[in-house]
Scaffold this motif. Structure first.
Motif, PDB file in Angstrom:
ATOM      1  N   VAL A   1       1.138   3.763  10.335  1.00 47.85           N
ATOM      2  CA  VAL A   1       0.257   2.599  10.315  1.00 47.85           C
ATOM      3  C   VAL A   1      -0.849   2.830  11.334  1.00 47.85           C
ATOM      4  O   VAL A   1      -0.612   3.383  12.412  1.00 47.85           O
ATOM      5  CB  VAL A   1       1.049   1.317  10.668  1.00 47.85           C
TER       6      VAL A   1
ATOM      7  N   VAL B   1       0.860  -1.180   0.000  1.00 48.11           N
ATOM      8  CA  VAL B   1       0.000   0.000   0.000  1.00 48.11           C
ATOM      9  C   VAL B   1       0.898   1.232   0.000  1.00 48.11           C
ATOM     10  O   VAL B   1       1.819   1.335   0.810  1.00 48.11           O
ATOM     11  CB  VAL B   1      -0.930   0.019   1.232  1.00 48.11           C
TER      12      VAL B   1
ATOM     13  N   VAL C   1      -5.866  -9.803   5.388  1.00 49.00           N
ATOM     14  CA  VAL C   1      -4.979  -8.846   6.034  1.00 49.00           C
ATOM     15  C   VAL C   1      -5.524  -7.449   5.765  1.00 49.00           C
ATOM     16  O   VAL C   1      -5.862  -7.119   4.631  1.00 49.00           O
ATOM     17  CB  VAL C   1      -3.537  -8.952   5.483  1.00 49.00           C
ATOM     18  N   THR C   2      -5.608  -6.625   6.818  1.00 49.80           N
ATOM     19  CA  THR C   2      -6.035  -5.237   6.672  1.00 49.80           C
ATOM     20  C   THR C   2      -4.842  -4.325   6.924  1.00 49.80           C
ATOM     21  O   THR C   2      -4.145  -4.480   7.928  1.00 49.80           O
ATOM     22  CB  THR C   2      -7.168  -4.893   7.652  1.00 49.80           C
ATOM     23  N   ILE C   3      -4.622  -3.409   6.003  1.00 53.41           N
ATOM     24  CA  ILE C   3      -3.572  -2.404   6.154  1.00 53.41           C
ATOM     25  C   ILE C   3      -4.269  -1.055   6.288  1.00 53.41           C
ATOM     26  O   ILE C   3      -5.115  -0.701   5.464  1.00 53.41           O
ATOM     27  CB  ILE C   3      -2.630  -2.370   4.935  1.00 53.41           C
TER      28      ILE C   3
ATOM     29  N   ALA D   1      -3.745   3.276   7.420  1.00 52.03           N
ATOM     30  CA  ALA D   1      -2.779   4.362   7.600  1.00 52.03           C
ATOM     31  C   ALA D   1      -3.507   5.680   7.846  1.00 52.03           C
ATOM     32  O   ALA D   1      -4.621   5.885   7.364  1.00 52.03           O
ATOM     33  CB  ALA D   1      -1.883   4.487   6.375  1.00 52.03           C
TER      34      ALA D   1
ATOM     35  N   ASP E   1      -8.119  -3.946   2.446  1.00 52.91           N
ATOM     36  CA  ASP E   1      -8.179  -5.349   2.833  1.00 52.91           C
ATOM     37  C   ASP E   1      -7.586  -6.179   1.707  1.00 52.91           C
ATOM     38  O   ASP E   1      -7.940  -5.986   0.543  1.00 52.91           O
ATOM     39  CB  ASP E   1      -9.619  -5.813   3.059  1.00 52.91           C
TER      40      ASP E   1
ATOM     41  N   ASP F   1      -4.852   1.139  12.951  1.00 56.22           N
ATOM     42  CA  ASP F   1      -5.774  -0.001  12.987  1.00 56.22           C
ATOM     43  C   ASP F   1      -6.998   0.294  12.128  1.00 56.22           C
ATOM     44  O   ASP F   1      -7.084   1.355  11.509  1.00 56.22           O
ATOM     45  CB  ASP F   1      -6.143  -0.360  14.434  1.00 56.22           C
ATOM     46  N   ASP F   2      -7.949  -0.615  12.102  1.00 51.85           N
ATOM     47  CA  ASP F   2      -9.111  -0.444  11.232  1.00 51.85           C
ATOM     48  C   ASP F   2     -10.074   0.649  11.710  1.00 51.85           C
ATOM     49  O   ASP F   2     -11.037   0.953  11.028  1.00 51.85           O
ATOM     50  CB  ASP F   2      -9.851  -1.759  11.016  1.00 51.85           C
TER      51      ASP F   2
END
Length: 69
Positions: free
Chosen positions: A59, A2, A46-48, A50, A38, A61-62
């Motif tokens: 970075v 990403v 995996v969720t990235i 930012a 996602d 979290d969701d």
């Protein structure tokens, strides 16, 4: 992978989202307060995430919170 860009102290935008082999990418949020992508495969998800703080990407979290911050 990403790639994001900060265009202000807390404004972020998604530049690109490139999934690894066997994964697909689903953009959850392209910005401007949070970028979330996602990545899904047959075996994993995996969720990235930012956010930008003081014009720098971090970075997150969701929920858009910086881990440990």
């Amino acid at each position: 992978m990403v790639t994001v860009a900060c265009s202000g102290p807390s404004t972020i935008r998604l530049v690109s989202a490139t999934p690894a082999d066997g994964f697909i990418a689903l953009v959850v949020s392209p910005g401007p307060q949070y970028v979330g992508v996602d990545f899904h495969s047959a075996r994993a998800e995996v969720t990235i995430g930012a956010v930008c703080m003081f014009g720098q990407p971090f970075v997150a979290d969701d929920q858009g919170h910086r881990p440990g911050g």
